[in-house]
Enzyme design. Sequence first.
Site, mmCIF file in Angstrom:
data_model
loop_
_atom_site.group_PDB
_atom_site.id
_atom_site.type_symbol
_atom_site.label_atom_id
_atom_site.label_comp_id
_atom_site.label_asym_id
_atom_site.label_seq_id
_atom_site.Cartn_x
_atom_site.Cartn_y
_atom_site.Cartn_z
ATOM 1 N N HIS A 45 -1.388 3.527 -9.425
ATOM 2 C CA HIS A 45 -0.148 4.298 -9.473
ATOM 3 C C HIS A 45 0.977 3.555 -8.756
ATOM 4 C CE1 HIS A 45 -3.510 7.056 -10.002
ATOM 5 N NE2 HIS A 45 -2.691 7.854 -10.649
ATOM 6 N N HIS A 99 -2.903 9.430 -4.671
ATOM 7 C CA HIS A 99 -2.824 8.480 -5.801
ATOM 8 C C HIS A 99 -1.884 7.318 -5.471
ATOM 9 C CE1 HIS A 99 0.405 11.435 -6.602
ATOM 10 N NE2 HIS A 99 1.059 10.441 -7.167
ATOM 11 N N GLY A 152 -6.482 12.711 -2.305
ATOM 12 C CA GLY A 152 -6.597 12.440 -3.743
ATOM 13 C C GLY A 152 -6.478 13.737 -4.506
ATOM 14 N N PRO A 153 -7.343 14.725 -4.160
ATOM 15 C CA PRO A 153 -7.114 16.054 -4.715
ATOM 16 C C PRO A 153 -5.790 16.572 -4.128
ATOM 17 C CG PRO A 153 -9.350 15.840 -3.844
ATOM 18 C CD PRO A 153 -8.567 14.668 -3.341
ATOM 19 N N GLY A 171 3.165 17.286 -6.725
ATOM 20 C CA GLY A 171 1.856 17.892 -6.988
ATOM 21 C C GLY A 171 1.296 18.548 -5.737
ATOM 22 N N ILE A 207 9.220 14.156 -10.975
ATOM 23 C CA ILE A 207 8.395 13.653 -12.088
ATOM 24 C C ILE A 207 6.927 13.877 -11.767
ATOM 25 C CG2 ILE A 207 7.576 11.498 -13.207
ATOM 26 C CD1 ILE A 207 10.284 12.299 -14.266
ATOM 27 N N HIS A 230 4.385 6.567 -13.343
ATOM 28 C CA HIS A 230 3.488 7.286 -12.429
ATOM 29 C C HIS A 230 2.120 6.621 -12.240
ATOM 30 C CE1 HIS A 230 0.977 10.490 -10.781
ATOM 31 N NE2 HIS A 230 0.147 10.207 -11.766
ATOM 32 N N ARG A 283 -25.659 40.250 6.659
ATOM 33 C CA ARG A 283 -24.964 41.431 7.199
ATOM 34 C C ARG A 283 -25.990 42.406 7.777
ATOM 35 N NH1 ARG A 283 -23.320 46.690 4.417
ATOM 36 N NH2 ARG A 283 -21.858 47.539 5.920
HETATM 37 C C1 LIG Z 1 -6.010 18.864 -7.419
HETATM 38 C C2 LIG Z 1 -5.568 17.759 -8.315
HETATM 39 N N1 LIG Z 1 -5.256 18.019 -9.585
HETATM 40 C C3 LIG Z 1 -4.905 17.043 -10.432
HETATM 41 C C4 LIG Z 1 -4.855 15.754 -10.009
HETATM 42 C C5 LIG Z 1 -4.539 14.640 -10.960
HETATM 43 N N2 LIG Z 1 -3.198 14.085 -10.678
HETATM 44 C C6 LIG Z 1 -3.046 12.974 -9.965
HETATM 45 S S1 LIG Z 1 -1.455 12.576 -9.726
HETATM 46 C C7 LIG Z 1 -0.933 13.912 -10.625
HETATM 47 C C8 LIG Z 1 0.516 14.175 -10.865
HETATM 48 C C9 LIG Z 1 1.224 14.091 -9.634
HETATM 49 O O1 LIG Z 1 2.599 14.182 -9.787
HETATM 50 P P1 LIG Z 1 3.415 14.016 -8.474
HETATM 51 O O2 LIG Z 1 2.712 14.744 -7.409
HETATM 52 O O3 LIG Z 1 4.805 14.388 -8.749
HETATM 53 O O4 LIG Z 1 3.281 12.480 -8.135
HETATM 54 P P2 LIG Z 1 4.218 11.328 -8.665
HETATM 55 O O5 LIG Z 1 4.338 11.497 -10.148
HETATM 56 O O6 LIG Z 1 5.511 11.496 -7.972
HETATM 57 O O7 LIG Z 1 3.500 10.068 -8.297
HETATM 58 C C10 LIG Z 1 -2.020 14.651 -11.067
HETATM 59 C C11 LIG Z 1 -1.907 15.881 -11.878
HETATM 60 C C12 LIG Z 1 -5.181 15.504 -8.660
HETATM 61 N N3 LIG Z 1 -5.178 14.293 -8.135
HETATM 62 N N4 LIG Z 1 -5.503 16.524 -7.833
#
Ligand SMILES: Cc1ncc(C[n+]2csc(CCOP(=O)(O)OP(=O)(O)O)c2C)c(N)n1
Length: 667
Positions: free
Chosen positions: A34, A74, A123-124, A162, A193, A265, A523
């Site tokens: 990323h 990420h 990560g999550p 996110g 974004i 991204h 309980r």
């Molecule tokens: C709980 C969870 N759901 C889904 C994902 C998969 N995922 C990774 S990055 C992302 C989008 C993130 O967007 P944003 O937070 O705006 O990051 P940016 O695009 O600015 O790098 C998703 C859905 C994850 N890592 N964790």
Amino acid sequence: MLNTVPADRVTHSDLANAVRVLAMDAVEQAKSGHPGLPMGAADIATVLFTKFLKYDAADPKWPDRDRFILSAGHGSMLLYALLHLTGVKGMTIEELKNFRKLDSKTPGHPENFMTPGVETTTGPLGQGIATAVGFALAERMLNAEYGDDLVDHYTYVLASDGDLMEGISQEAIALAGHLKLNRMIVLWDDNEISIDGPLSISDSVDQVKRFQACGWNAFRIDGHDPKAIQRAISKAQKSDKPTLIACKTTIGYGAPKKAGTSKAHGEPLGAEELAGAKATYGWSHEPFVIPENIQAAWAKAGKKSRRVRKAWEDRLKALPQDKRAEFERRAKGERPAALADAVAKLKDRLIAEPQNVATRKASEIALEVITEAVPELVLGSADLTPSNNTKTKNLTAISPGNYAGRYIHYGIREHGMAAAMNGIALHGGYVPAGATFLVFTDYARPAMRIAALAGIPAVYVMTHDSIGLGEDGPTHQPVEHLAALRSMPKMRVFRPADAVETAEAWQMALERTDGPTTLALTRQNLPQVRKEGDAKNLSATGAYELSPANGKARATIFASGSEVEIALAAQKLLAEKNFEARVVSVPSLDLFLAQPEKVRHEIIGDAPIKVAVEAAVRFGWDSVIGPDGIFVGMHGFGASAPYKDLYKHFGITPEAVAEKVLRTHNL
Ligand SMILES: Cc1ncc(C[n+]2csc(CCOP(=O)(O)OP(=O)(O)O)c2C)c(N)n1
């Protein structure tokens, strides 16, 4: 020599661009990752690391360092680039070149157990910001114990859209705002974004207002203006509330076509965009090559708190020997010797005066002595304190602005609680134990999974562990949760049968320093089944023969928790029919299955009939009783009724066990 300009003349842009290009090059080389977040957030991170962060790259574990948590895991290359540039040992350029490769220190998402300088696994989305609440709280609590001289630092979080969209963020920020954790500073990479495109297709929350409503200081800045970032962090440091700095940024900053789009991204930029971005930055160096002056300036940033660290070490050394040793023991995560003594004495007392109590009450009895022996144990509950029996008489609760205490009212926030517990443990100085009903581990599970993965020694006190909770009915009666938790790697689950096993389970949970433990507690009242004293912790193998057969056993009845009583009664019924059975108590099925084969075989024995009794689903028990073994337990969801009626209704009774054994024998 690539550049001879002295380090002091290196500009903010040079420093930030070094972070950007390393991230871009590493993602390109790995052919995955990323780049957009590191490119967009590099200005924020550069100001933080060069001007504010109390951090010495020579000792990334120094207890009084500021914590930096990359919640948007990420964007891991942002963090790896910073650790490399500031000079953390082992974070070589080779590691960056091996981004996302097996055994590198640069895994896809940050893992605290793989990379020096990474505070927590993220990560999550949402976990990082929620874990940070625990870090910030632990800092204040330890400060209340040891004072400003030893504990005086900030917790910084870099969060993405996110992170703030995930539900857990609400639990986290509400808790932090309520507790007035003013040393928590969240830098939000407000780039509008996400993967699917502009945030506007799925979200229209005014985050600044949301944070303000939760008791935060929150305001917006231009996230590419280093002066504005500097002013904002200075302001945040002086706030009496936690702070959200909404930093407006451009994802993939500098990439000619992809900047500001979801294309930046989560995939390599590609040769053309990569070259274009480098041209935008005026960067003409080969991949992974950082000019010496920029390297030197970053290395200087990595050392900027060295004197502060040395002064801190001197203050630590000046403490009275016992106080210093205690601080160091707790910071290292070593447990006090007093724990084993306290449990041994308690077991003697329980044998002398047996307690017929619910195991949640037995847990309270154990905690009365364990909390005295283990001063770093911090308890809490997600609003079920009187039901979970976690607040012993000697514990006082912390409150907003007053952090001298060892009990946390987490509110009805199971997920936020479990994540905060991760932060409390990872901060160092504390072992967190938090409680709710076993069925609600579903609500806490993603953070419990991080604890297991990251090897965090948290303890979950999960009461109301079966249909034995009775009238609240099937929404509250866990049936699949034991199996689900047992299936989680590195999670240890105890379901003790009585007060003695409960004390042993607590001892095991607290002596463990490399992962989490769930205690599943009842309980309803249970008789004490352990009547004879044994200095050994019999629960340590996960299972043991509780009641031998009177002669050669023709059946072995395995049971856990509240069903051990039923197994013993069934053994009696069978004996009346001249049928010899033995009873094996299984306080921890997962721990038992992890024993060496010889130990397992000895405990399982060779009786031809094997029965397992547990008021939960069968899943997992076949490893002990085999596919042809008899299982007496739940085959679906529970029901709402007094618990004794439920046990009869679902056929989990001594009579049913005895009858099934005899029927199998007569086949
Ligand atoms: C709980 C969870 N759901 C889904 C994902 C998969 N995922 C990774 S990055 C992302 C989008 C993130 O967007 P944003 O937070 O705006 O990051 P940016 O695009 O600015 O790098 C998703 C859905 C994850 N890592 N964790």
